[in-house]
Design a protein around this motif. Structure first.
Motif, PDB file in Angstrom:
ATOM      1  N   ASP A   3       0.823  -1.208   0.000  1.00 40.51           N
ATOM      2  CA  ASP A   3       0.000   0.000   0.000  1.00 40.51           C
ATOM      3  C   ASP A   3       0.862   1.266   0.000  1.00 40.51           C
ATOM      4  O   ASP A   3       0.556   2.248   0.676  1.00 40.51           O
ATOM      5  N   VAL A   4       1.953   1.246  -0.766  1.00 36.10           N
ATOM      6  CA  VAL A   4       2.882   2.371  -0.824  1.00 36.10           C
ATOM      7  C   VAL A   4       2.337   3.454  -1.748  1.00 36.10           C
ATOM      8  O   VAL A   4       1.817   3.164  -2.829  1.00 36.10           O
ATOM      9  N   GLU A   5       2.479   4.704  -1.320  1.00 29.29           N
ATOM     10  CA  GLU A   5       2.065   5.827  -2.160  1.00 29.29           C
ATOM     11  C   GLU A   5       3.207   6.810  -2.421  1.00 29.29           C
ATOM     12  O   GLU A   5       3.141   7.600  -3.373  1.00 29.29           O
ATOM     13  N   THR A   6       4.273   6.776  -1.608  1.00 28.25           N
ATOM     14  CA  THR A   6       5.384   7.716  -1.735  1.00 28.25           C
ATOM     15  C   THR A   6       6.697   6.958  -1.794  1.00 28.25           C
ATOM     16  O   THR A   6       6.936   6.054  -0.999  1.00 28.25           O
ATOM     17  N   LEU A   7       7.560   7.354  -2.736  1.00 23.94           N
ATOM     18  CA  LEU A   7       8.894   6.774  -2.855  1.00 23.94           C
ATOM     19  C   LEU A   7       9.937   7.836  -2.559  1.00 23.94           C
ATOM     20  O   LEU A   7       9.954   8.902  -3.190  1.00 23.94           O
ATOM     21  N   ILE A   8      10.798   7.550  -1.602  1.00 24.35           N
ATOM     22  CA  ILE A   8      11.922   8.422  -1.248  1.00 24.35           C
ATOM     23  C   ILE A   8      13.128   7.849  -1.980  1.00 24.35           C
ATOM     24  O   ILE A   8      13.602   6.772  -1.659  1.00 24.35           O
ATOM     25  N   VAL A   9      13.620   8.576  -2.987  1.00 23.42           N
ATOM     26  CA  VAL A   9      14.565   8.002  -3.938  1.00 23.42           C
ATOM     27  C   VAL A   9      15.983   8.494  -3.686  1.00 23.42           C
ATOM     28  O   VAL A   9      16.243   9.696  -3.587  1.00 23.42           O
ATOM     29  N   ALA A  32       7.958   5.409 -12.031  1.00 23.90           N
ATOM     30  CA  ALA A  32       7.158   5.523 -10.804  1.00 23.90           C
ATOM     31  C   ALA A  32       6.069   6.583 -10.951  1.00 23.90           C
ATOM     32  O   ALA A  32       4.931   6.392 -10.502  1.00 23.90           O
ATOM     33  N   ILE A  33       6.401   7.706 -11.576  1.00 28.05           N
ATOM     34  CA  ILE A  33       5.401   8.756 -11.800  1.00 28.05           C
ATOM     35  C   ILE A  33       4.280   8.222 -12.685  1.00 28.05           C
ATOM     36  O   ILE A  33       3.093   8.478 -12.428  1.00 28.05           O
ATOM     37  N   ASP A  34       4.624   7.480 -13.729  1.00 24.12           N
ATOM     38  CA  ASP A  34       3.594   6.903 -14.595  1.00 24.12           C
ATOM     39  C   ASP A  34       2.627   6.021 -13.815  1.00 24.12           C
ATOM     40  O   ASP A  34       1.432   5.952 -14.147  1.00 24.12           O
ATOM     41  N   LEU A  35       3.129   5.378 -12.765  1.00 26.69           N
ATOM     42  CA  LEU A  35       2.289   4.488 -11.957  1.00 26.69           C
ATOM     43  C   LEU A  35       1.550   5.226 -10.851  1.00 26.69           C
ATOM     44  O   LEU A  35       0.798   4.610 -10.093  1.00 26.69           O
ATOM     45  N   GLY A  36       1.781   6.532 -10.722  1.00 25.16           N
ATOM     46  CA  GLY A  36       1.027   7.329  -9.766  1.00 25.16           C
ATOM     47  C   GLY A  36       1.682   7.529  -8.417  1.00 25.16           C
ATOM     48  O   GLY A  36       1.061   8.095  -7.507  1.00 25.16           O
ATOM     49  N   PHE A  37       2.916   7.105  -8.238  1.00 17.79           N
ATOM     50  CA  PHE A  37       3.609   7.330  -6.973  1.00 17.79           C
ATOM     51  C   PHE A  37       4.047   8.789  -6.871  1.00 17.79           C
ATOM     52  O   PHE A  37       4.434   9.408  -7.870  1.00 17.79           O
ATOM     53  N   PHE A  38       4.009   9.334  -5.652  1.00 18.60           N
ATOM     54  CA  PHE A  38       4.626  10.627  -5.402  1.00 18.60           C
ATOM     55  C   PHE A  38       6.095  10.375  -5.075  1.00 18.60           C
ATOM     56  O   PHE A  38       6.423   9.466  -4.313  1.00 18.60           O
ATOM     57  N   ILE A  39       6.977  11.189  -5.645  1.00 20.36           N
ATOM     58  CA  ILE A  39       8.410  10.968  -5.537  1.00 20.36           C
ATOM     59  C   ILE A  39       9.053  12.072  -4.710  1.00 20.36           C
ATOM     60  O   ILE A  39       8.782  13.258  -4.921  1.00 20.36           O
ATOM     61  N   ILE A  40       9.921  11.674  -3.806  1.00 23.44           N
ATOM     62  CA  ILE A  40      10.787  12.625  -3.108  1.00 23.44           C
ATOM     63  C   ILE A  40      12.223  12.272  -3.491  1.00 23.44           C
ATOM     64  O   ILE A  40      12.720  11.193  -3.170  1.00 23.44           O
ATOM     65  N   CYS A  80      11.451  21.871 -12.281  1.00 22.60           N
ATOM     66  CA  CYS A  80      10.653  22.723 -13.168  1.00 22.60           C
ATOM     67  C   CYS A  80       9.452  22.005 -13.778  1.00 22.60           C
ATOM     68  O   CYS A  80       8.426  22.639 -14.029  1.00 22.60           O
ATOM     69  N   ARG A  81       9.571  20.700 -14.027  1.00 22.65           N
ATOM     70  CA  ARG A  81       8.580  20.038 -14.866  1.00 22.65           C
ATOM     71  C   ARG A  81       7.663  19.062 -14.138  1.00 22.65           C
ATOM     72  O   ARG A  81       6.685  18.599 -14.733  1.00 22.65           O
ATOM     73  N   TYR A  82       7.969  18.714 -12.900  1.00 21.18           N
ATOM     74  CA  TYR A  82       7.188  17.674 -12.226  1.00 21.18           C
ATOM     75  C   TYR A  82       6.693  18.130 -10.858  1.00 21.18           C
ATOM     76  O   TYR A  82       6.614  17.337  -9.919  1.00 21.18           O
ATOM     77  N   SER A  83       6.332  19.388 -10.748  1.00 13.08           N
ATOM     78  CA  SER A  83       6.068  19.964  -9.430  1.00 13.08           C
ATOM     79  C   SER A  83       4.852  19.354  -8.737  1.00 13.08           C
ATOM     80  O   SER A  83       4.748  19.427  -7.509  1.00 13.08           O
ATOM     81  N   GLN A  84       3.926  18.759  -9.477  1.00  9.00           N
ATOM     82  CA  GLN A  84       2.754  18.145  -8.851  1.00  9.00           C
ATOM     83  C   GLN A  84       2.994  16.698  -8.440  1.00  9.00           C
ATOM     84  O   GLN A  84       2.205  16.132  -7.683  1.00  9.00           O
ATOM     85  N   GLN A  85       4.067  16.134  -8.937  1.00 15.43           N
ATOM     86  CA  GLN A  85       4.295  14.708  -8.727  1.00 15.43           C
ATOM     87  C   GLN A  85       5.603  14.400  -8.026  1.00 15.43           C
ATOM     88  O   GLN A  85       5.885  13.234  -7.727  1.00 15.43           O
ATOM     89  N   LEU A  86       6.380  15.430  -7.712  1.00 11.04           N
ATOM     90  CA  LEU A  86       7.734  15.212  -7.205  1.00 11.04           C
ATOM     91  C   LEU A  86       8.167  16.391  -6.351  1.00 11.04           C
ATOM     92  O   LEU A  86       7.817  17.543  -6.645  1.00 11.04           O
ATOM     93  N   ALA A  87       8.917  16.101  -5.309  1.00 14.02           N
ATOM     94  CA  ALA A  87       9.539  17.136  -4.481  1.00 14.02           C
ATOM     95  C   ALA A  87      11.005  16.779  -4.292  1.00 14.02           C
ATOM     96  O   ALA A  87      11.398  15.614  -4.418  1.00 14.02           O
TER      97      ALA A  87
END
Length: 204
Positions: free
Chosen positions: A128-134, A150-158, A181-188
């Motif tokens: 049940d993972v939703e966030t990946l700390i990479v 991972a973004i394609d699969l809907g995970f939020f990325i840090i 610049c390009r993934y601000s809604q899906q990545l931090a």
């Protein structure tokens, strides 16, 4: 500038450490000069919660002729990296990370992305993972490919900026800028100490 981290449910987060192997150390055919600098940060992230850490390993083919498509050309260039010619110990994780397995787990992959095939995505779904700390190597190759998968699969990325590395300063810097610049809604993007502090607070 780092994006302000959203609230993170660490019970639904996993530290995904990409390809921190001896293969990419000074001992291997593809040395990544930054590895010694980021390795302590990767280890600190793994140490905080080994059971919620997944390591990946890049596994070359046994022989050049087992490669297909453009990978055949790739391994004709890098034939010394095929397993029939490679010191088998170079496939292993760096010792500073291998000590956490188990309870940390390892997924092997024959290509850049950890999400090629369904094994990793299925394992994350079971947890049940939703966030990946990479963290890991290299920012502009396997880390990039894994993040996009991972973004394609809907995970939020840090992306932990001081725990990823490349053999190319230009490639690393360009990718960090692109992520910002390009993934601000899906990545931090943040640093190791920020993640460690937030995870420690969540555990207390």
């Amino acid at each position: 500038m780092d994006k302000l981290l959203p609230p993170i449910r660490f019970d639904r987060a996993v530290h995904l450490c990409v390809d921190m192997q001896r293969l990419f150390s000074d001992d291997g055919p593809w040395p990544t000069p930054w590895m010694p600098r980021v390795l302590p940060n990767c280890a600190a992230l793994a140490a905080l919660n080994p059971a919620r850490t997944i390591f990946t390993r890049f596994i070359p083919p046994r022989a050049v002729e087992e490669a297909h498509g453009s990978w055949l050309r790739y391994y004709e260039r890098w034939s010394e990296a095929t397993r029939e010619r490679l010191d088998a110990t170079l496939i292993e994780l760096m010792p500073e990370l291998a000590r956490y397995v188990p309870p940390a787990t390892v997924f092997d992959k024959p290509v850049y992305s950890a999400f090629a095939g369904r094994r990793l995505s299925a394992a994350l779904a079971e947890r049940d993972v939703e966030t990946l700390i990479v963290s890991g190597a290299e920012t502009d190759v396997c880390v990039l490919s894994t993040i996009l998968g991972a973004i394609d699969l809907g995970f939020f990325i840090i992306v932990v900026r001081d725990a990823v590395c490349s053999s190319s300063d230009e490639g690393h810097d360009a990718l960090i800028s692109m992520f910002e610049c390009r993934y601000s809604q899906q990545l931090a993007i943040t640093d190791t100490q920020t993640i460690l502090a937030a995870w420690m607070c969540a555990k207390s």
